[in-house]
Design a protein around this motif. Sequence first.
Motif, short mmCIF file in Angstrom:
data_model
loop_
_atom_site.label_atom_id
_atom_site.label_comp_id
_atom_site.label_asym_id
_atom_site.label_seq_id
_atom_site.Cartn_x
_atom_site.Cartn_y
_atom_site.Cartn_z
N GLY A 9 0.82 -1.21 0.00
CA GLY A 9 0.00 0.00 0.00
C GLY A 9 0.85 1.26 0.00
O GLY A 9 0.54 2.23 0.67
N ALA A 10 1.91 1.23 -0.81
CA ALA A 10 2.93 2.30 -0.73
C ALA A 10 2.76 3.38 -1.78
O ALA A 10 3.62 4.24 -1.91
CB ALA A 10 4.32 1.69 -0.85
N ASN A 11 1.67 3.37 -2.51
CA ASN A 11 1.53 4.34 -3.58
C ASN A 11 1.04 5.71 -3.08
O ASN A 11 1.07 6.68 -3.83
CB ASN A 11 0.56 3.82 -4.65
N LYS A 12 0.61 5.77 -1.82
CA LYS A 12 0.10 7.04 -1.31
C LYS A 12 0.10 7.03 0.21
O LYS A 12 0.36 6.01 0.85
CB LYS A 12 -1.33 7.28 -1.82
N GLY A 13 -0.18 8.20 0.79
CA GLY A 13 -0.39 8.32 2.22
C GLY A 13 0.78 7.86 3.07
O GLY A 13 1.95 8.11 2.76
N ILE A 14 0.46 7.17 4.16
CA ILE A 14 1.48 6.71 5.10
C ILE A 14 2.44 5.73 4.43
O ILE A 14 3.65 5.77 4.65
CB ILE A 14 0.83 6.08 6.34
N GLY A 15 1.90 4.85 3.61
CA GLY A 15 2.76 3.87 2.94
C GLY A 15 3.82 4.53 2.08
O GLY A 15 4.98 4.14 2.10
N TYR A 16 3.40 5.55 1.34
CA TYR A 16 4.37 6.27 0.51
C TYR A 16 5.41 6.95 1.39
O TYR A 16 6.62 6.93 1.08
CB TYR A 16 3.67 7.31 -0.36
N ALA A 17 4.97 7.55 2.49
CA ALA A 17 5.91 8.23 3.39
C ALA A 17 6.90 7.25 4.01
O ALA A 17 8.08 7.57 4.20
CB ALA A 17 5.15 8.98 4.48
N ILE A 18 6.45 6.03 4.32
CA ILE A 18 7.36 5.01 4.84
C ILE A 18 8.38 4.64 3.77
O ILE A 18 9.59 4.55 4.03
CB ILE A 18 6.58 3.76 5.30
N ALA B 256 -3.66 12.82 8.32
CA ALA B 256 -4.48 13.43 7.27
C ALA B 256 -4.14 12.83 5.92
O ALA B 256 -3.20 13.26 5.25
CB ALA B 256 -4.28 14.94 7.25
N THR B 257 -4.88 11.78 5.54
CA THR B 257 -4.73 11.15 4.22
C THR B 257 -6.13 10.90 3.68
O THR B 257 -7.13 11.14 4.36
CB THR B 257 -3.99 9.80 4.33
N ASP B 258 -6.21 10.36 2.46
CA ASP B 258 -7.54 10.07 1.92
C ASP B 258 -8.22 8.96 2.72
O ASP B 258 -9.45 8.86 2.73
CB ASP B 258 -7.47 9.72 0.44
N PHE B 259 -7.44 8.13 3.43
CA PHE B 259 -8.02 7.08 4.27
C PHE B 259 -8.91 7.68 5.35
O PHE B 259 -9.92 7.11 5.72
CB PHE B 259 -6.88 6.27 4.90
N PRO C 189 1.60 12.58 6.88
CA PRO C 189 2.06 11.23 6.58
C PRO C 189 3.48 10.97 7.06
O PRO C 189 3.78 9.85 7.51
CB PRO C 189 1.97 11.18 5.05
N GLU C 190 4.34 11.97 6.98
CA GLU C 190 5.72 11.81 7.43
C GLU C 190 5.78 11.56 8.93
O GLU C 190 6.56 10.73 9.40
CB GLU C 190 6.54 13.04 7.06
N GLN C 191 4.94 12.26 9.69
CA GLN C 191 4.89 12.01 11.13
C GLN C 191 4.34 10.61 11.42
O GLN C 191 4.83 9.90 12.29
CB GLN C 191 4.01 13.06 11.81
#
Length: 245
Positions: free
Chosen positions: A11-20, A202-205, A214-216
Amino acid sequence: MSETRTALVTGANKGIGYAIAAGLGALGYRVGVGARDEDRREAAVEALRAAGADAFGVPLDVTDDRSVADAAALVGRRAGRLDALVNNAGIAGETGPGWAQDPTTLDLDLVRTVVETNVIGVIRVTNALLPLLRRSTSPRIVNVSSSVGSLTRQADPDVDVGPVMAAYAPSKSFLNAVTVQYARWFAGTDILVNAVCPGLVATDFTGFHGPRTPEQGAATAIRLATLPDGGPTGSFFEDDGVVPW
């Protein structure tokens, strides 16, 4: 075998996953961007590469056996081993007003769908990637959970845990329990397995509601994915430390 450490984030294409993925890439990891949507996956890979990360796309539907097997094979071809697996992909399932999921009218198919992604999907992906994780000298598994999976907090009337979410919250409790079972199984080995709560991000989720970026939200997951040998295992962490179970 390459000395570059490799991570796979689902699930790395957006949000927290992308930030990780971005955070691990900044630390020098080769990062597999696991995602179902081809366009979003490739856009994420391009953005990570533009930021200097060594990233590659991994087509991945955590609910599909063949997709997961193919993803494991792809990672094996690209890297030869896996040093960190971050099981970030997850869904809340359909909610009513105020994000609520009423346990008295809960659609059982909704429960099955949420558990299939949030729990069974994690088991499916983890077990498929284990042969590659075993090739690492310091394999790490991180399961992205939520504080709503804490039975202690859910049962405390003085703690604000948000709305009743009768499918999503128990799925995260289930995930936390599964995390402990993996940690117990791998006790005495180099494989460290932990769960993490990113907080309200704060993501679309979340409909972009929440005080955290997301970085935090990614920070503790990144720390757990890069734990030194002898680090904790079988625990559930947030920024401030261990989440009460």
